[in-house]
Design a protein around this motif. Structure first.
Motif, PDB file in Angstrom:
ATOM      1  N   ALA A   2      26.475 -21.994   1.572  1.00 37.81           N
ATOM      2  CA  ALA A   2      25.878 -21.140   2.591  1.00 37.81           C
ATOM      3  C   ALA A   2      24.495 -20.701   2.171  1.00 37.81           C
ATOM      4  CB  ALA A   2      26.764 -19.920   2.840  1.00 37.81           C
ATOM      5  N   SER A   3      23.610 -20.684   3.122  1.00 38.00           N
ATOM      6  CA  SER A   3      22.258 -20.215   2.799  1.00 38.00           C
ATOM      7  C   SER A   3      22.192 -18.708   2.969  1.00 38.00           C
ATOM      8  CB  SER A   3      21.218 -20.898   3.675  1.00 38.00           C
ATOM      9  OG  SER A   3      21.428 -20.511   5.008  1.00 38.00           O
ATOM     10  N   SER A   4      21.430 -18.088   2.150  1.00 34.97           N
ATOM     11  CA  SER A   4      21.296 -16.630   2.177  1.00 34.97           C
ATOM     12  C   SER A   4      20.219 -16.233   3.185  1.00 34.97           C
ATOM     13  CB  SER A   4      20.923 -16.111   0.789  1.00 34.97           C
ATOM     14  OG  SER A   4      20.609 -14.742   0.855  1.00 34.97           O
ATOM     15  N   THR A   5      20.540 -15.264   4.036  1.00 32.44           N
ATOM     16  CA  THR A   5      19.548 -14.772   4.994  1.00 32.44           C
ATOM     17  C   THR A   5      18.905 -13.495   4.509  1.00 32.44           C
ATOM     18  OG1 THR A   5      21.250 -13.569   6.196  1.00 32.44           O
ATOM     19  CG2 THR A   5      20.714 -15.809   6.976  1.00 32.44           C
ATOM     20  N   ALA A   6      19.346 -13.009   3.356  1.00 31.93           N
ATOM     21  CA  ALA A   6      18.767 -11.770   2.817  1.00 31.93           C
ATOM     22  C   ALA A   6      17.359 -12.047   2.318  1.00 31.93           C
ATOM     23  CB  ALA A   6      19.632 -11.239   1.684  1.00 31.93           C
ATOM     24  N   HIS A   7      16.484 -11.090   2.557  1.00 33.21           N
ATOM     25  CA  HIS A   7      15.110 -11.223   2.097  1.00 33.21           C
ATOM     26  C   HIS A   7      15.014 -10.734   0.664  1.00 33.21           C
ATOM     27  CE1 HIS A   7      13.620 -12.129   6.087  1.00 33.21           C
ATOM     28  NE2 HIS A   7      14.382 -11.155   6.550  1.00 33.21           N
ATOM     29  N   ALA A   8      14.171 -11.382  -0.104  1.00 34.54           N
ATOM     30  CA  ALA A   8      13.958 -10.946  -1.476  1.00 34.54           C
ATOM     31  C   ALA A   8      13.208  -9.615  -1.474  1.00 34.54           C
ATOM     32  CB  ALA A   8      13.148 -11.999  -2.236  1.00 34.54           C
ATOM     33  N   LEU A   9      13.610  -8.731  -2.344  1.00 36.50           N
ATOM     34  CA  LEU A   9      12.919  -7.451  -2.464  1.00 36.50           C
ATOM     35  C   LEU A   9      11.545  -7.686  -3.071  1.00 36.50           C
ATOM     36  CD1 LEU A   9      15.811  -5.223  -3.843  1.00 36.50           C
ATOM     37  CD2 LEU A   9      14.877  -5.259  -1.538  1.00 36.50           C
ATOM     38  N   PRO A  10      10.548  -6.924  -2.622  1.00 28.21           N
ATOM     39  CA  PRO A  10       9.227  -7.105  -3.205  1.00 28.21           C
ATOM     40  C   PRO A  10       9.243  -6.744  -4.690  1.00 28.21           C
ATOM     41  CG  PRO A  10       9.242  -5.250  -1.672  1.00 28.21           C
ATOM     42  CD  PRO A  10      10.588  -5.885  -1.628  1.00 28.21           C
ATOM     43  N   ARG A  11       8.520  -7.525  -5.455  1.00 30.64           N
ATOM     44  CA  ARG A  11       8.454  -7.260  -6.890  1.00 30.64           C
ATOM     45  C   ARG A  11       7.603  -6.033  -7.123  1.00 30.64           C
ATOM     46  NH1 ARG A  11       6.505 -12.901  -9.010  1.00 30.64           N
ATOM     47  NH2 ARG A  11       5.097 -11.483 -10.023  1.00 30.64           N
ATOM     48  N   PRO A  12       8.006  -5.208  -8.092  1.00 34.10           N
ATOM     49  CA  PRO A  12       7.172  -4.038  -8.396  1.00 34.10           C
ATOM     50  C   PRO A  12       5.816  -4.494  -8.941  1.00 34.10           C
ATOM     51  CG  PRO A  12       9.092  -4.156  -9.857  1.00 34.10           C
ATOM     52  CD  PRO A  12       9.188  -5.302  -8.915  1.00 34.10           C
ATOM     53  N   MET A  13       4.800  -3.681  -8.675  1.00 30.27           N
ATOM     54  CA  MET A  13       3.454  -4.009  -9.146  1.00 30.27           C
ATOM     55  C   MET A  13       3.373  -3.849 -10.658  1.00 30.27           C
ATOM     56  SD  MET A  13       0.448  -2.507  -6.759  1.00 30.27           S
ATOM     57  CE  MET A  13       1.032  -1.738  -5.284  1.00 30.27           C
ATOM     58  N   ARG A  14       2.610  -4.722 -11.259  1.00 32.55           N
ATOM     59  CA  ARG A  14       2.306  -4.558 -12.686  1.00 32.55           C
ATOM     60  C   ARG A  14       1.471  -3.299 -12.854  1.00 32.55           C
ATOM     61  NH1 ARG A  14      -0.281  -9.565 -11.949  1.00 32.55           N
ATOM     62  NH2 ARG A  14      -2.097  -8.491 -12.738  1.00 32.55           N
ATOM     63  N   ALA A  15       1.430  -2.760 -14.042  1.00 32.15           N
ATOM     64  CA  ALA A  15       0.704  -1.517 -14.316  1.00 32.15           C
ATOM     65  C   ALA A  15      -0.779  -1.658 -13.966  1.00 32.15           C
ATOM     66  CB  ALA A  15       0.880  -1.115 -15.778  1.00 32.15           C
ATOM     67  N   ASP A  16      -1.400  -2.789 -14.321  1.00 34.34           N
ATOM     68  CA  ASP A  16      -2.822  -2.949 -14.015  1.00 34.34           C
ATOM     69  C   ASP A  16      -3.055  -3.059 -12.503  1.00 34.34           C
ATOM     70  OD1 ASP A  16      -1.575  -5.496 -14.054  1.00 34.34           O
ATOM     71  OD2 ASP A  16      -3.497  -6.500 -14.401  1.00 34.34           O
ATOM     72  N   ALA A  17      -2.128  -3.686 -11.803  1.00 32.22           N
ATOM     73  CA  ALA A  17      -2.251  -3.796 -10.350  1.00 32.22           C
ATOM     74  C   ALA A  17      -2.103  -2.415  -9.699  1.00 32.22           C
ATOM     75  CB  ALA A  17      -1.207  -4.761  -9.796  1.00 32.22           C
ATOM     76  N   ARG A  18      -1.173  -1.592 -10.200  1.00 32.40           N
ATOM     77  CA  ARG A  18      -1.021  -0.225  -9.681  1.00 32.40           C
ATOM     78  C   ARG A  18      -2.289   0.588  -9.898  1.00 32.40           C
ATOM     79  NH1 ARG A  18       3.965  -0.494 -12.011  1.00 32.40           N
ATOM     80  NH2 ARG A  18       3.335   0.829 -13.739  1.00 32.40           N
ATOM     81  N   ARG A  19      -2.892   0.446 -11.092  1.00 31.76           N
ATOM     82  CA  ARG A  19      -4.143   1.171 -11.379  1.00 31.76           C
ATOM     83  C   ARG A  19      -5.252   0.720 -10.430  1.00 31.76           C
ATOM     84  NH1 ARG A  19      -2.400   0.417 -16.688  1.00 31.76           N
ATOM     85  NH2 ARG A  19      -3.684  -1.443 -16.883  1.00 31.76           N
ATOM     86  N   ASN A  20      -5.380  -0.591 -10.241  1.00 27.80           N
ATOM     87  CA  ASN A  20      -6.390  -1.110  -9.318  1.00 27.80           C
ATOM     88  C   ASN A  20      -6.165  -0.592  -7.901  1.00 27.80           C
ATOM     89  OD1 ASN A  20      -7.596  -2.553 -11.372  1.00 27.80           O
ATOM     90  ND2 ASN A  20      -6.620  -4.493 -10.836  1.00 27.80           N
ATOM     91  N   TYR A  21      -4.921  -0.598  -7.465  1.00 23.46           N
ATOM     92  CA  TYR A  21      -4.564  -0.119  -6.132  1.00 23.46           C
ATOM     93  C   TYR A  21      -4.984   1.343  -5.972  1.00 23.46           C
ATOM     94  CZ  TYR A  21      -1.543   0.934  -2.111  1.00 23.46           C
ATOM     95  OH  TYR A  21      -1.061   1.325  -0.891  1.00 23.46           O
ATOM     96  N   GLN A  22      -4.657   2.174  -6.939  1.00 21.22           N
ATOM     97  CA  GLN A  22      -5.000   3.598  -6.872  1.00 21.22           C
ATOM     98  C   GLN A  22      -6.513   3.819  -6.917  1.00 21.22           C
ATOM     99  OE1 GLN A  22      -3.102   6.099  -6.007  1.00 21.22           O
ATOM    100  NE2 GLN A  22      -1.447   4.626  -5.813  1.00 21.22           N
ATOM    101  N   ARG A  23      -7.213   3.053  -7.763  1.00 22.26           N
ATOM    102  CA  ARG A  23      -8.675   3.184  -7.809  1.00 22.26           C
ATOM    103  C   ARG A  23      -9.302   2.774  -6.484  1.00 22.26           C
ATOM    104  NH1 ARG A  23      -8.652   0.735 -13.266  1.00 22.26           N
ATOM    105  NH2 ARG A  23      -9.501  -1.105 -12.270  1.00 22.26           N
ATOM    106  N   LEU A  24      -8.778   1.721  -5.877  1.00 22.65           N
ATOM    107  CA  LEU A  24      -9.291   1.291  -4.573  1.00 22.65           C
ATOM    108  C   LEU A  24      -9.062   2.369  -3.512  1.00 22.65           C
ATOM    109  CD1 LEU A  24      -8.193  -2.443  -4.676  1.00 22.65           C
ATOM    110  CD2 LEU A  24     -10.555  -1.627  -4.380  1.00 22.65           C
ATOM    111  N   LEU A  25      -7.895   2.984  -3.501  1.00 17.50           N
ATOM    112  CA  LEU A  25      -7.631   4.055  -2.542  1.00 17.50           C
ATOM    113  C   LEU A  25      -8.556   5.244  -2.768  1.00 17.50           C
ATOM    114  CD1 LEU A  25      -3.746   4.232  -2.154  1.00 17.50           C
ATOM    115  CD2 LEU A  25      -5.442   3.436  -0.498  1.00 17.50           C
ATOM    116  N   THR A  26      -8.742   5.621  -4.017  1.00 19.68           N
ATOM    117  CA  THR A  26      -9.624   6.746  -4.341  1.00 19.68           C
ATOM    118  C   THR A  26     -11.042   6.472  -3.867  1.00 19.68           C
ATOM    119  OG1 THR A  26      -8.263   7.378  -6.225  1.00 19.68           O
ATOM    120  CG2 THR A  26     -10.560   8.130  -6.241  1.00 19.68           C
ATOM    121  N   GLU A  27     -11.546   5.296  -4.163  1.00 19.22           N
ATOM    122  CA  GLU A  27     -12.914   4.951  -3.758  1.00 19.22           C
ATOM    123  C   GLU A  27     -13.029   4.774  -2.250  1.00 19.22           C
ATOM    124  OE1 GLU A  27     -15.515   5.323  -5.512  1.00 19.22           O
ATOM    125  OE2 GLU A  27     -14.334   5.739  -7.314  1.00 19.22           O
TER     126      GLU A  27
END
Length: 192
Positions: A2-27
């Motif tokens: 049987a094929s799975s219809t469940a969607h994969a959960l998004p992977r958590p962001m790496r620490a550097d990606a989280r920092r970049n995301y927050q810096r982008l929001l701040t700016e």
């Protein structure tokens, strides 16, 4: 098998990606406040210390970035609508909340125009802002209508468009009280 219809959960962001995301929001917040919502995305990325490709990986377009920037204010406006829903003055609660929308929109030049154009575009990332706003305002409007203070034919979509138009007019004026005056004038026509 049987094929799975469940969607994969998004992977958590790496620490550097989280920092970049927050810096982008701040700016982006800083740039939108200083230069309006049409501020240069390249400049935002540069000020955040990342390349434009990094900005686009996190935010595929300007509306996606604007949506992320305005989530905090959106949560605050929705919380305020819940508080006002308990008011013993339903019409006053609606007016206060609409005034808060105008104040918020005035913080970023161009926000009202963007919200007006995105209100009927379900594919826009900014529609993620308009749906909860419509629901929050709709509850306040319904209370005011049930109390007999607002005409039944008034719709929340029309009120939100009017509110954005008032904020846009106030943005173009040097008169700091214009938004409040226009809101009062407009709301006079809503009453029964």
């Amino acid at each position: 098998m049987a094929s799975s219809t469940a969607h994969a959960l998004p992977r958590p962001m790496r620490a550097d990606a989280r920092r970049n995301y927050q810096r982008l929001l701040t700016e982006a917040r800083r740039s939108f406040a200083e230069h309006g919502t049409d501020a240069s995305l390249e400049d935002i990325a540069r000020r955040a210390g990342v390349g434009i490709g990094t900005l686009y990986r996190h935010f595929p377009n300007r509306h996606a970035l604007m949506n992320a920037v305005f989530q905090e204010a959106l949560a605050s406006l929705i919380d305020r609508s819940r508080e006002l829903a308990e008011s013993d003055q339903p019409c006053g609660a609606l007016v206060e909340w609409l005034g808060a929308l105008i104040t918020h929109a005035g913080e970023y030049r161009g926000l009202s125009q963007a919200l007006m154009s995105a209100s009927h575009d379900k594919s826009s990332a900014l529609s993620q802002c308009s749906v909860p706003m419509r629901e929050a305002g709709g509850r306040l409007l319904e209370r005011a209508q049930r109390a007999g203070h607002v005409r039944q034919e008034v719709a929340i979509d029309d009120l939100l468009q009017l509110t954005n138009a008032i904020a846009l007019a106030a943005e173009q004026s040097s008169d700091p009280s214009l938004g409040e005056r226009l809101l009062k004038l407009t709301l006079t026509g809503l009453r029964r």
